[in-house]
Each structure stands twice: as structure tokens, then as C-alpha cells.
Design an enzyme around this catalytic site. Structure first.
Site, short mmCIF file in Angstrom:
data_model
loop_
_atom_site.label_atom_id
_atom_site.label_comp_id
_atom_site.label_asym_id
_atom_site.label_seq_id
_atom_site.Cartn_x
_atom_site.Cartn_y
_atom_site.Cartn_z
N HIS A 62 27.15 26.39 21.02
CA HIS A 62 28.27 26.08 20.32
C HIS A 62 29.59 26.66 20.08
O HIS A 62 28.90 27.73 18.86
CB HIS A 62 27.92 24.56 19.21
CG HIS A 62 26.99 23.91 19.79
ND1 HIS A 62 26.16 23.17 19.16
CD2 HIS A 62 26.53 23.49 21.41
CE1 HIS A 62 25.23 22.13 20.08
NE2 HIS A 62 25.60 22.93 21.14
N LYS A 72 32.19 29.61 10.17
CA LYS A 72 31.11 28.98 9.38
C LYS A 72 30.57 29.96 8.73
O LYS A 72 30.13 30.86 9.03
CB LYS A 72 30.03 28.29 10.50
CG LYS A 72 30.88 27.53 11.81
CD LYS A 72 29.61 27.17 12.75
CE LYS A 72 30.40 25.93 13.54
NZ LYS A 72 29.45 25.71 15.29
N TYR A 132 26.33 23.46 7.37
CA TYR A 132 27.47 24.35 7.82
C TYR A 132 28.37 24.16 6.86
O TYR A 132 28.73 22.92 7.09
CB TYR A 132 27.94 23.46 9.75
CG TYR A 132 27.00 23.73 10.93
CD1 TYR A 132 26.45 24.30 11.44
CD2 TYR A 132 26.04 22.38 10.24
CE1 TYR A 132 25.94 24.12 12.29
CE2 TYR A 132 24.69 22.48 10.91
CZ TYR A 132 24.56 23.30 12.76
OH TYR A 132 23.68 22.54 13.14
N ASP A 170 23.88 20.14 25.91
CA ASP A 170 23.38 21.81 25.77
C ASP A 170 22.77 22.43 27.11
O ASP A 170 23.09 23.33 27.53
CB ASP A 170 22.96 21.68 24.43
CG ASP A 170 23.23 21.94 23.11
OD1 ASP A 170 24.42 21.74 23.63
OD2 ASP A 170 22.65 21.43 22.40
#
Length: 181
Positions: A62, A72, A132, A170
């Protein structure tokens, strides 16, 4: 805290100082001043996310596009994951290169992932709790992805593909060449 460079430009492994005794352990999961002093990077994280996944769950690859790209800082709070990043910045000397590392509740390492990277992980323990920190809010319209088994990336997920649990979303992600040519 120690900062270790990865082979990918601007991507780092963060190793916290861990204090263990008979009660357990203590660590600072994030210290802004130390982070800036050691990396030279000043980021303002604005959103914390957490996922819980069972054995074999693969999430990714992603990323967020354009102005809503996200830097991140990720870690496994509980369990063990194989974490994978791909440099998707066309101007980068490490464009289209892959890096992977184990993040778990034993080594307690974190991975700093700059804007413009694709990210994913597969859970290698019974359960994982994954956190995250993001420097940009999530914007659904800016969401992007690359199929986990892209032949041009040739990622070894170190897990049997037939046992992976992957979302329909996904599984429908495009290949890298469909995005970048």
C-alpha cells in the site's frame, strides 16, 4: 536509540534502547528530539493506526499518492511480521528496489518509511499487533497499491503463498509496470 541505514535511500531501522529487569521491560517507542538528532529528519506525526492480524495475513503493498503521501514509522507491538517496503520514487537512486526486515516483540525494532514507498507485511506469528505512525492523514482517494506477488519485484515473502490470507482488495492491485511503465 540507534538508527541503522537500510539499502534504500531515506529508509531506516530504528533500534530503541530497551531496559529489562525482573518486572519486564521499558522502552521509548518515539522521542522526537532524539529522532531528529539521529536522522536529521523532522516529521510531525498526525495519525496513529493499529492493525491486528492472524497467522498468514498479508497486508499490502500500500501507499498514498501525491500530496497525501505518508511517511510512516511502523513496529510490531506484539507478534512477528516480515515487513516489506518498495521505493516508488522515480527520482530516487533506489527506485523499484525492495527491502524487508523482521519486526517483532523481541527485537522491538521500528522501520522509518519515507513518503513515496509501498509498504506491506505478512504475519509470521499466531497473531500480530502492528502500529503505524503517519505524518499525513489517510485520504481514500489517494490510496494506491501494487500486487504483492509482482514479478518485477520478485519479493520472497518467506511464507507459503497458498497459506496466505489476503483481502480481495489486495488481490486486485495492479502490477508495478501498470503504474510506472
Amino acid at each position: 536509540m540507534q538508527v541503522e541505514k537500510t539499502p534504500l535511500k531515506d529508509c531506516f531501522i530504528i533500534k530503541p534502547d530497551i531496559y529489562r529487569d525482573k518486572r519486564g521491560l521499558f522502552l521509548e517507542s518515539y522521542h522526537k528530539k532524539k529522532f531528529i538528532d539521529l536522522t536529521g529528519i523532522a516529521k510531525e506525526f498526525v495519525q496513529d493506526n493499529q492493525s491486528i492480524s492472524s497467522f498468514g495475513v498479508l497486508r499490502g503493498l500500500h501507499y498514498q499518492r501525491g500530496e497525501f503521501g505518508q511517511t510512516k514509522l511502523v513496529r510490531a507491538i506484539y507478534g512477528k511480521v516480515l515487513d516489506v517496503v518498495v521505493d516508488l520514487r522515480p527520482e530516487s537512486p533506489t527506485f523499484k528496489q525492495v527491502f524487508k526486515t523482521i519486526l517483532d516483540d523481541v527485537n522491538l525494532h521500528q522501520l522509518y518509511i519515507p513518503k513515496g514507498f509501498g509498504h506491506g507485511f505478512v504475519t509470521l506469528s499466531k497473531t500480530s499487533v502492528f502500529a503505524y505512525k503517519c505524518d499525513e492523514y489517510y485520504h481514500p482517494d489517494a490510496e494506491g497499491g501494487i500486487i504483492y506477488n509482482d514479478p518485477d519485484l520478485a519479493i520472497d515473502w518467506e511464507f507459503p503463498e497458498e497459506k496466505m490470507i489476503i483481502s480481495d482488495k489486495d488481490l486486485a492491485q495492479p502490477q508495478l509496470k501498470e503504474i510506472f511503465g
